[in-house]
Design a protein around this motif. Structure first.
Motif, PDB file in Angstrom:
ATOM      1  N   ALA A  17       0.806  -1.216   0.000  1.00  0.00           N
ATOM      2  CA  ALA A  17       0.000   0.000   0.000  1.00  0.00           C
ATOM      3  C   ALA A  17       0.838   1.265   0.000  1.00  0.00           C
ATOM      4  O   ALA A  17       0.326   2.339  -0.228  1.00  0.00           O
ATOM      5  N   PHE A  18       2.165   1.146   0.253  1.00  0.00           N
ATOM      6  CA  PHE A  18       2.967   2.354   0.391  1.00  0.00           C
ATOM      7  C   PHE A  18       3.859   2.584  -0.822  1.00  0.00           C
ATOM      8  O   PHE A  18       4.786   3.342  -0.787  1.00  0.00           O
ATOM      9  N   VAL A  19       3.594   1.888  -1.912  1.00  0.00           N
ATOM     10  CA  VAL A  19       4.381   2.049  -3.124  1.00  0.00           C
ATOM     11  C   VAL A  19       3.576   2.845  -4.124  1.00  0.00           C
ATOM     12  O   VAL A  19       2.427   2.532  -4.391  1.00  0.00           O
ATOM     13  N   THR A  20       4.190   3.878  -4.683  1.00  0.00           N
ATOM     14  CA  THR A  20       3.481   4.639  -5.697  1.00  0.00           C
ATOM     15  C   THR A  20       3.359   3.809  -6.951  1.00  0.00           C
ATOM     16  O   THR A  20       4.261   3.072  -7.301  1.00  0.00           O
ATOM     17  N   SER A  21       2.248   3.908  -7.635  1.00  0.00           N
ATOM     18  CA  SER A  21       2.034   3.153  -8.866  1.00  0.00           C
ATOM     19  C   SER A  21       1.750   4.111 -10.008  1.00  0.00           C
ATOM     20  O   SER A  21       1.173   5.163  -9.818  1.00  0.00           O
ATOM     21  N   GLU A  22       2.206   3.714 -11.196  1.00  0.00           N
ATOM     22  CA  GLU A  22       1.955   4.541 -12.363  1.00  0.00           C
ATOM     23  C   GLU A  22       0.498   4.418 -12.771  1.00  0.00           C
ATOM     24  O   GLU A  22      -0.118   3.368 -12.608  1.00  0.00           O
ATOM     25  N   PRO A  23      -0.092   5.494 -13.307  1.00  0.00           N
ATOM     26  CA  PRO A  23      -1.491   5.427 -13.714  1.00  0.00           C
ATOM     27  C   PRO A  23      -1.687   4.409 -14.828  1.00  0.00           C
ATOM     28  O   PRO A  23      -0.798   4.194 -15.651  1.00  0.00           O
ATOM     29  N   VAL A  24      -2.847   3.780 -14.832  1.00  0.00           N
ATOM     30  CA  VAL A  24      -3.161   2.808 -15.864  1.00  0.00           C
ATOM     31  C   VAL A  24      -3.300   3.526 -17.201  1.00  0.00           C
ATOM     32  O   VAL A  24      -4.032   4.511 -17.306  1.00  0.00           O
ATOM     33  N   PRO A  25      -2.574   3.072 -18.235  1.00  0.00           N
ATOM     34  CA  PRO A  25      -2.673   3.752 -19.532  1.00  0.00           C
ATOM     35  C   PRO A  25      -4.061   3.593 -20.126  1.00  0.00           C
ATOM     36  O   PRO A  25      -4.748   2.606 -19.894  1.00  0.00           O
ATOM     37  N   THR A  26      -4.462   4.590 -20.878  1.00  0.00           N
ATOM     38  CA  THR A  26      -5.772   4.519 -21.527  1.00  0.00           C
ATOM     39  C   THR A  26      -5.578   4.531 -23.031  1.00  0.00           C
ATOM     40  O   THR A  26      -4.569   5.024 -23.546  1.00  0.00           O
ATOM     41  N   VAL A  27      -6.528   3.969 -23.727  1.00  0.00           N
ATOM     42  CA  VAL A  27      -6.476   3.930 -25.180  1.00  0.00           C
ATOM     43  C   VAL A  27      -7.575   4.850 -25.721  1.00  0.00           C
ATOM     44  O   VAL A  27      -8.682   4.897 -25.181  1.00  0.00           O
ATOM     45  N   SER A  28      -7.242   5.596 -26.757  1.00  0.00           N
ATOM     46  CA  SER A  28      -8.205   6.533 -27.321  1.00  0.00           C
ATOM     47  C   SER A  28      -9.252   5.786 -28.129  1.00  0.00           C
ATOM     48  O   SER A  28      -9.047   4.648 -28.559  1.00  0.00           O
TER      49      SER A  28
ATOM     50  N   PRO B  89      -3.945  -3.073 -20.027  1.00  0.00           N
ATOM     51  CA  PRO B  89      -4.313  -4.005 -18.950  1.00  0.00           C
ATOM     52  C   PRO B  89      -5.813  -4.312 -19.043  1.00  0.00           C
ATOM     53  O   PRO B  89      -6.615  -3.421 -19.340  1.00  0.00           O
ATOM     54  N   ILE B  90      -6.187  -5.544 -18.802  1.00  0.00           N
ATOM     55  CA  ILE B  90      -7.604  -5.900 -18.965  1.00  0.00           C
ATOM     56  C   ILE B  90      -8.492  -5.176 -17.960  1.00  0.00           C
ATOM     57  O   ILE B  90      -9.699  -5.039 -18.184  1.00  0.00           O
ATOM     58  N   CYS B  91      -7.905  -4.697 -16.856  1.00  0.00           N
ATOM     59  CA  CYS B  91      -8.709  -3.968 -15.870  1.00  0.00           C
ATOM     60  C   CYS B  91      -9.108  -2.583 -16.375  1.00  0.00           C
ATOM     61  O   CYS B  91      -9.972  -1.929 -15.782  1.00  0.00           O
ATOM     62  N   SER B  92      -8.484  -2.137 -17.479  1.00  0.00           N
ATOM     63  CA  SER B  92      -8.755  -0.784 -17.967  1.00  0.00           C
ATOM     64  C   SER B  92      -9.674  -0.767 -19.182  1.00  0.00           C
ATOM     65  O   SER B  92      -9.958   0.306 -19.717  1.00  0.00           O
ATOM     66  N   ILE B  93     -10.131  -1.940 -19.628  1.00  0.00           N
ATOM     67  CA  ILE B  93     -11.000  -2.000 -20.803  1.00  0.00           C
ATOM     68  C   ILE B  93     -12.274  -2.775 -20.455  1.00  0.00           C
ATOM     69  O   ILE B  93     -12.274  -3.591 -19.529  1.00  0.00           O
ATOM     70  N   PRO B  94     -13.368  -2.519 -21.178  1.00  0.00           N
ATOM     71  CA  PRO B  94     -14.633  -3.224 -20.884  1.00  0.00           C
ATOM     72  C   PRO B  94     -14.583  -4.670 -21.371  1.00  0.00           C
ATOM     73  O   PRO B  94     -15.073  -4.998 -22.442  1.00  0.00           O
ATOM     74  N   LEU B  95     -13.977  -5.530 -20.566  1.00  0.00           N
ATOM     75  CA  LEU B  95     -13.760  -6.918 -20.957  1.00  0.00           C
ATOM     76  C   LEU B  95     -14.080  -7.842 -19.789  1.00  0.00           C
ATOM     77  O   LEU B  95     -13.588  -7.643 -18.682  1.00  0.00           O
ATOM     78  N   GLY B  96     -14.913  -8.850 -20.010  1.00  0.00           N
ATOM     79  CA  GLY B  96     -15.196  -9.848 -18.995  1.00  0.00           C
ATOM     80  C   GLY B  96     -16.257  -9.422 -18.003  1.00  0.00           C
ATOM     81  O   GLY B  96     -16.880  -8.366 -18.116  1.00  0.00           O
TER      82      GLY B  96
END
Length: 479
Positions: A127-138, A329-336
């Motif tokens: 929980a104390f590690v910074t994470s990069e934002p999830v990339p988005t696709v246009s 990443p599959i968490c960033s797209i409408p999949l499943g």
């Protein structure tokens, strides 16, 4: 007194010393032997990493590190590697990954709480590690990717799916249902086309769903079908009564289609995929007939989405950049289908069961939820196993169906009966992480026998969702 020693705490006794924070390091790219080394071991010690249960390509280890800046690398099968998807720098030790651990927990907002969408379990799980934002696709990139996939599938035909050699099993409609399901189990196949010699045509398919409906009918005290009749009950007789039965299941007035969904060798792969999706079937027979009326056709192949997906992966393997969505990443797209986060509006619920649930409850859920599999979880919703439609054929072994009652046998007991079936590379439950890219998920789903991946949380295996072949194709084709 401990200040001069290495910061790693994987062997620390826990006596007095500096503040140490447990950190999980993950190498998700496979290998036979994987080790971790870094500035916290003065680059002198190689810490062995262990494959995660159910995800043999994901290695992990937990080390206790002091707050501050650290560098690390992975030693994979004798070669130094770094993770390109985590922060890295070029240093005296070459390209190394970096991590910064805050001294106070409240300095950095938690990035991996269970309610946070777009979480990444492939990075260090703390929980104390910074994470990069999830990339988005246009929208433009999404549309361009879908157009390229659609164009590829439209250019290639079902003929390309045919193997140089192989066998396709078909069943005569006049054999007994009991014998038919024994054949499905022995051959390890979930479905078989049905041949009517009187009509000179293939008239349908027999699948695991048929066996589920038959077992439910046997358990129905008002049923006209008895265990004795099942010994001689033909596939043809069963199919004739199935339309009526379909209207009775849980008050559902839907009738089952009686026409066989099929394709020709010259049909495009896109047409074949769309037929599978629209008909909600697992496979489409590829038929060819030289007669004008289509009688006495040749059964060439049983086409599946897995095979078509393999063609896509093979074609775009060296030109992945032309499909920007592959690196999402599959968490960033409408999949499943995903477990809803707290506060989110209820979408389609994810069906799950405990191992002590009855087999009858599992079969009812498979039909009512119109799904092909159900994750079996413990009280913490961590994945234990999965029950699929095809698992039901295990009851055909030694006539087990005649000796059990659906409301008395548990799902766990039912899975034990077929524990030697439906394995892929030694694993029944095929899993992935929400941070896995679409490309990685597609490659795993393209393997024979894999129809779905359960999305789990790294380490705990808590079920977060499920993604199937059908989900991937609906996303790729925009249907």
């Amino acid at each position: 007194m401990f200040g001069s020693g290495p910061d790693t705490g994987h062997g620390n006794s826990g006596v007095s010393g500096p503040l140490l924070i447990p950190m999980r390091f993950v190498w998700p790219y496979g290998g036979r032997r994987v080790f971790l080394s870094g500035s916290f071991t003065r680059w002198l010690e190689h810490i062995p990493m262990s494959p995660m249960e159910g995800c043999p390509t994901v290695f992990q280890v937990i080390c206790s590190l002091s707050p501050g800046y650290h560098q690390f690398k992975f030693f994979v099968d004798g070669e130094w590697r770094h993770d390109e998807h985590q922060p890295f720098v070029n240093d005296n030790y070459g390209i190394v990954n970096t991590i910064f651990i805050a001294r106070e927990p409240n300095l950095v907002a938690p990035s991996f709480s269970p309610e946070t969408p777009g979480r990444s379990n492939m990075d260090v799980d703390d929980a104390f590690v910074t994470s990069e934002p999830v990339p988005t696709v246009s929208d433009a990139d999404l549309e361009a990717s879908r157009n390229r996939v659609s164009a590829f599938l439209s250019r290639h035909t079902a003929y390309e799916l045919l193997a140089e050699s192989g066998k396709v099993i078909a069943l005569d409609v006049n054999i007994a249902v009991k014998q038919a399901f024994h054949i499905l189990y022995e051959q390890g196949i979930p479905v078989a086309p049905l041949w009517d010699s009187c009509k000179g045509q293939f008239v349908g398919v027999l699948s695991a769903l048929d066996f589920i409906l038959i077992l439910r009918e046997l358990g129905n005290h008002g049923s006209n079908l008895t265990e004795e009749e099942l010994e001689t009950h033909t596939i043809s007789a069963w199919k004739e009564g199935k339309v009526y039965l379909g209207r009775q299941i849980d008050g559902n007035a839907r009738s089952y289609p009686r026409c066989l969904v099929q394709a020709g060798p010259n049909d495009s792969l896109k047409d074949v995929a769309l037929k599978i999706l629209k008909s909600k079937v697992a496979t489409v027979p590829i038929m060819h007939s030289t007669s004008q009326d289509g009688s006495f056709p040749q059964l060439l192949h049983l086409a599946t989405l897995s095979e078509i997906l393999k063609c896509i992966c093979r074609h775009f393997k060296h030109s992945a950049s032309s499909l920007p969505i592959l690196q999402q990443p599959i968490c960033s797209i409408p999949l499943g289908t995903w477990v809803p986060n707290i506060g989110e509006p209820n979408g389609r619920p994810l069906a799950m069961l405990r191992p002590n649930a009855t087999l009858g409850a599992a079969l009812s859920l498979l039909i009512q939820a119109e799904v092909s599999s159900i994750p079996i979880v413990d009280k913490n919703d961590s994945l234990l196993d999965i029950y699929s439609r095809s698992d039901i054929t295990a009851l055909a072994k030694d006539k087990a169906y005649a000796q059990i009652h659906l409301d008395e046998m548990s799902v766990h007991q039912a899975l034990q009966l077929g524990q030697d079936a439906n394995f892929f590379n030694g694993q029944r439950c095929q899993m992935c992480l929400g941070s896995d890219t679409l490309h990685k998920v597609m490659e795993r789903l393209a393997n024979p026998g894999v129809r779905r991946l359960v999305i789990v949380e790294a380490g705990t295996k808590r079920v977060e969702g499920i993604v199937s072949l059908s989900d991937v194709f609906r996303f790729l084709l925009g249907v």
